[in-house]
Scaffold this active site. Structure first.
Site, short mmCIF file in Angstrom:
data_model
loop_
_atom_site.label_atom_id
_atom_site.label_comp_id
_atom_site.label_asym_id
_atom_site.label_seq_id
_atom_site.Cartn_x
_atom_site.Cartn_y
_atom_site.Cartn_z
N GLU A 53 -5.88 -6.57 9.94
CA GLU A 53 -5.51 -6.05 8.61
C GLU A 53 -5.36 -7.22 7.63
O GLU A 53 -4.87 -8.30 7.98
CB GLU A 53 -4.22 -5.22 8.68
CG GLU A 53 -4.01 -4.43 7.40
CD GLU A 53 -2.99 -3.30 7.49
OE1 GLU A 53 -2.29 -3.20 8.50
OE2 GLU A 53 -2.92 -2.53 6.51
N ASP B 44 -3.37 -8.19 5.37
CA ASP B 44 -2.12 -8.92 5.10
C ASP B 44 -1.96 -10.11 6.06
O ASP B 44 -1.17 -11.02 5.80
CB ASP B 44 -0.88 -8.00 5.15
CG ASP B 44 -0.79 -7.15 6.39
OD1 ASP B 44 -1.84 -6.76 6.94
OD2 ASP B 44 0.34 -6.83 6.82
N ASP C 223 2.51 -6.58 14.12
CA ASP C 223 3.31 -5.68 13.27
C ASP C 223 4.50 -5.09 14.02
O ASP C 223 5.54 -4.78 13.41
CB ASP C 223 2.44 -4.52 12.78
CG ASP C 223 1.53 -4.90 11.63
OD1 ASP C 223 1.71 -5.98 11.04
OD2 ASP C 223 0.63 -4.10 11.31
N HIS D 123 0.82 -1.23 0.00
CA HIS D 123 0.00 0.00 0.00
C HIS D 123 0.85 1.28 0.00
O HIS D 123 0.72 2.18 0.82
CB HIS D 123 -1.11 0.00 1.06
CG HIS D 123 -0.70 -0.18 2.51
ND1 HIS D 123 0.25 0.56 3.12
CD2 HIS D 123 -1.20 -1.00 3.46
CE1 HIS D 123 0.34 0.21 4.39
NE2 HIS D 123 -0.53 -0.74 4.62
N HIS E 126 5.99 -9.80 10.49
CA HIS E 126 6.72 -9.55 9.24
C HIS E 126 8.21 -9.69 9.51
O HIS E 126 8.73 -9.17 10.51
CB HIS E 126 6.48 -8.12 8.73
CG HIS E 126 5.06 -7.83 8.37
ND1 HIS E 126 4.44 -8.39 7.27
CD2 HIS E 126 4.15 -7.02 8.94
CE1 HIS E 126 3.20 -7.93 7.19
NE2 HIS E 126 2.99 -7.10 8.19
N HIS F 24 -0.86 -1.87 15.12
CA HIS F 24 -0.93 -0.78 14.20
C HIS F 24 -2.37 -0.29 13.95
O HIS F 24 -2.59 0.80 13.45
CB HIS F 24 -0.26 -1.29 12.90
CG HIS F 24 -0.60 -0.70 11.61
ND1 HIS F 24 -0.98 -1.41 10.51
CD2 HIS F 24 -0.62 0.61 11.24
CE1 HIS F 24 -1.19 -0.59 9.49
NE2 HIS F 24 -0.98 0.63 9.89
N TYR G 174 10.46 0.10 8.35
CA TYR G 174 9.10 -0.33 8.65
C TYR G 174 8.45 0.63 9.66
O TYR G 174 7.31 1.06 9.47
CB TYR G 174 9.13 -1.76 9.22
CG TYR G 174 7.76 -2.34 9.42
CD1 TYR G 174 7.14 -3.05 8.41
CD2 TYR G 174 7.07 -2.14 10.60
CE1 TYR G 174 5.86 -3.57 8.57
CE2 TYR G 174 5.80 -2.64 10.78
CZ TYR G 174 5.20 -3.35 9.76
OH TYR G 174 3.94 -3.84 9.94
N HIS H 118 -4.49 -9.18 14.83
CA HIS H 118 -4.63 -7.96 14.01
C HIS H 118 -5.54 -8.30 12.84
O HIS H 118 -5.38 -9.37 12.22
CB HIS H 118 -3.23 -7.58 13.53
CG HIS H 118 -3.12 -6.30 12.77
ND1 HIS H 118 -4.06 -5.31 12.78
CD2 HIS H 118 -2.10 -5.85 11.97
CE1 HIS H 118 -3.64 -4.31 12.01
NE2 HIS H 118 -2.47 -4.61 11.51
FE1 FEO Z 1 -0.94 -3.72 10.05
FE2 FEO Z 1 0.99 -6.23 8.83
O1 FEO Z 1 -0.58 -5.27 9.10
#
Ligand code: FEO
Length: 408
Positions: free
Chosen positions: A83, A85, A167, A27, A226, A148, A195, A81
């Site tokens: 989100e 991903d 995250d 994104h 990640h 996040h 990041y 989370h």
């Molecule tokens: Fe906030 Fe890796 O998603």
């Protein structure tokens, strides 16, 4: 599919995520080294999957889980989370895990309901301090709102001194290695900095709260969602986060600009020379040749920024505006700054930059530095003086904020 020992964190705890070697745009974040979406399987008397992956890679995750256990044996899917991903693959994952309850906090349940049809999902809602016994080990949950998203959560395994941090502490780097100390020295921290600058930077206060919660825990290993897992560098990444969360400036000046016929470029180079002569590390970036991702990473730790734009149609140049929009959204703080640029018959470029610097709450050390058409020697000398003045103020800010975010 084999799950070699490289993916084993502890006996009975394995990485089961996906390495996305080719993703280059997250994104708007330039992921030059690719990314991973980490998920982990904890096998005890009960079995828990910690998080999922992006929707297209759900089958890869399930194959890794199936190589370790019967899919029908998975009792819980912890969702730290919502989100996409991480949670994007949940519908396909849950469809393949017939017994699994979804373990998440109330905000996450709500967010998942906004993204997916969760009518058939069996939720087990938890809150900070709640524990879920798995057998020899427990999962303990700690809400970390805005690190996040509002529903973000840590999951901690006290018996293993292991923190699944979501995250937080992540990096976008694709690798066959799973640990920070297996990458080339400094790479994990450098990618964690990028990041943080591009994802976490606006949430310093919330990060400080999450760090305070983490300080209560005995941590041997941090497994983010990640990138690589922190084992050698746990203290280093915690200290780095404390500095970033406190917006601790370093003795650096970033000069960023866009130019039309290189008049603003000449000014930028003179400003950079002046700043460097003032005792800081100065770096020059043409905003059409440096990605937003790289620019905000450098700006995050710099104590001062000079931002230039030529005047185009009575305003700043479009790519200068795009870079400033990106910077403004991520809210870097504790900066001294000034605007500069050239103009012809109508003013507007440096003035428009100056207005945005003010909106960002940065301390402007002078009026915009303007040059008509082409900078002469006197103009360039003035640019060098302004760069030197910016360096002087940068060093003052470094001294003012020394120790911010540290316990010592
Ligand atoms: Fe906030 Fe890796 O998603």
């Amino acid at each position: 599919m084999s799950n070699g020992n490289g993916n084993r964190l502890r006996e009975g705890i394995d990485w089961v995520g996906y390495v996305d070697w080719t993703v280059r745009d997250f994104h708007g974040y330039d992921t030059e080294r690719g990314a991973t979406y980490n998920a982990y399987l904890v096998r005890d008397e009960k079995t828990a999957l910690i998080d999922a992956v992006k929707e297209p890679y759900a089958a890869d995750l399930l194959a890794r889980v199936a190589a370790l256990t019967d899919l029908a044996a998975v009792d819980y899917v912890v969702v730290n989370h919502a989100e996409p991903d991480h949670a994007g693959g949940l519908p396909r994952v849950l469809a393949a895990l017939p017994r699994a309850q979804v373990v998440c906090n109330a905000k996450c349940r709500e967010a998942l309901g906004e993204h997916f049809d969760t009518a058939g999902w069996d939720f087990h809602v938890v809150a900070t301090g709640d524990e879920l016994p798995l057998g020899r080990r427990r999962l303990r949950f700690i809400d970390t709102p805005m690190v996040h998203w509002p529903e973000s959560m840590f999951t901690y395994v006290p018996e293993e001194r292991l923190l699944f941090s979501m995250d937080a502490f992540g990096q976008h780097v694709a690798s066959t290695q799973r640990y920070d100390d297996e990458l080339e020295p400094g790479l994990a921290l450098a990618e964690a900095r990028t990041y943080y600058a591009n994802i976490v930077l606006p949430y310093g206060r919330q990060v400080a709260r999450a760090l305070a919660a983490a300080a209560e825990l005995d941590i041997d290993m941090i497994a983010p969602s990640h990138g690589v897992i922190w084992r050698a560098g746990v203290a280093g990444i915690l200290d780095a986060y404390a500095g970033w969360a406190a917006h601790r400036p370093r003795p650096r000046v970033v000069v960023a600009y866009d130019t039309m016929w290189d008049s603003t470029g000449r000014m930028a180079r003179a400003v950079t020379e002046g700043a460097a002569a003032g005792g800081v590390v100065a770096a020059l970036h043409h905003v059409r040749h440096t990605s937003h991702t790289r620019l905000v990473t450098e700006v995050m730790e710099a104590a001062a920024v000079a931002f230039g734009s030529a005047t185009l149609n009575a305003g700043m140049m479009p790519q200068a505006a795009a870079a400033l929009t990106y910077l403004k959204g991520l809210r870097p703080r504790n900066k001294a700054a000034f605007a500069f640029g050239s103009y012809g018959w109508g003013k507007g470029g440096p003035e428009a930059v100056d207005a945005v610097l003010g909106e960002m709450g940065w301390e402007r050390i002078r009026e915009p530095l303007r040059v008509r058409y082409r900078p002469g020697e006197d103009d360039l000398a003035e640019c060098r003086r302004a760069g030197g003045e910016l360096a002087r103020r940068a060093l003052e800010l470094v001294a003012e904020h020394a120790g911010a975010g540290r316990d010592d």
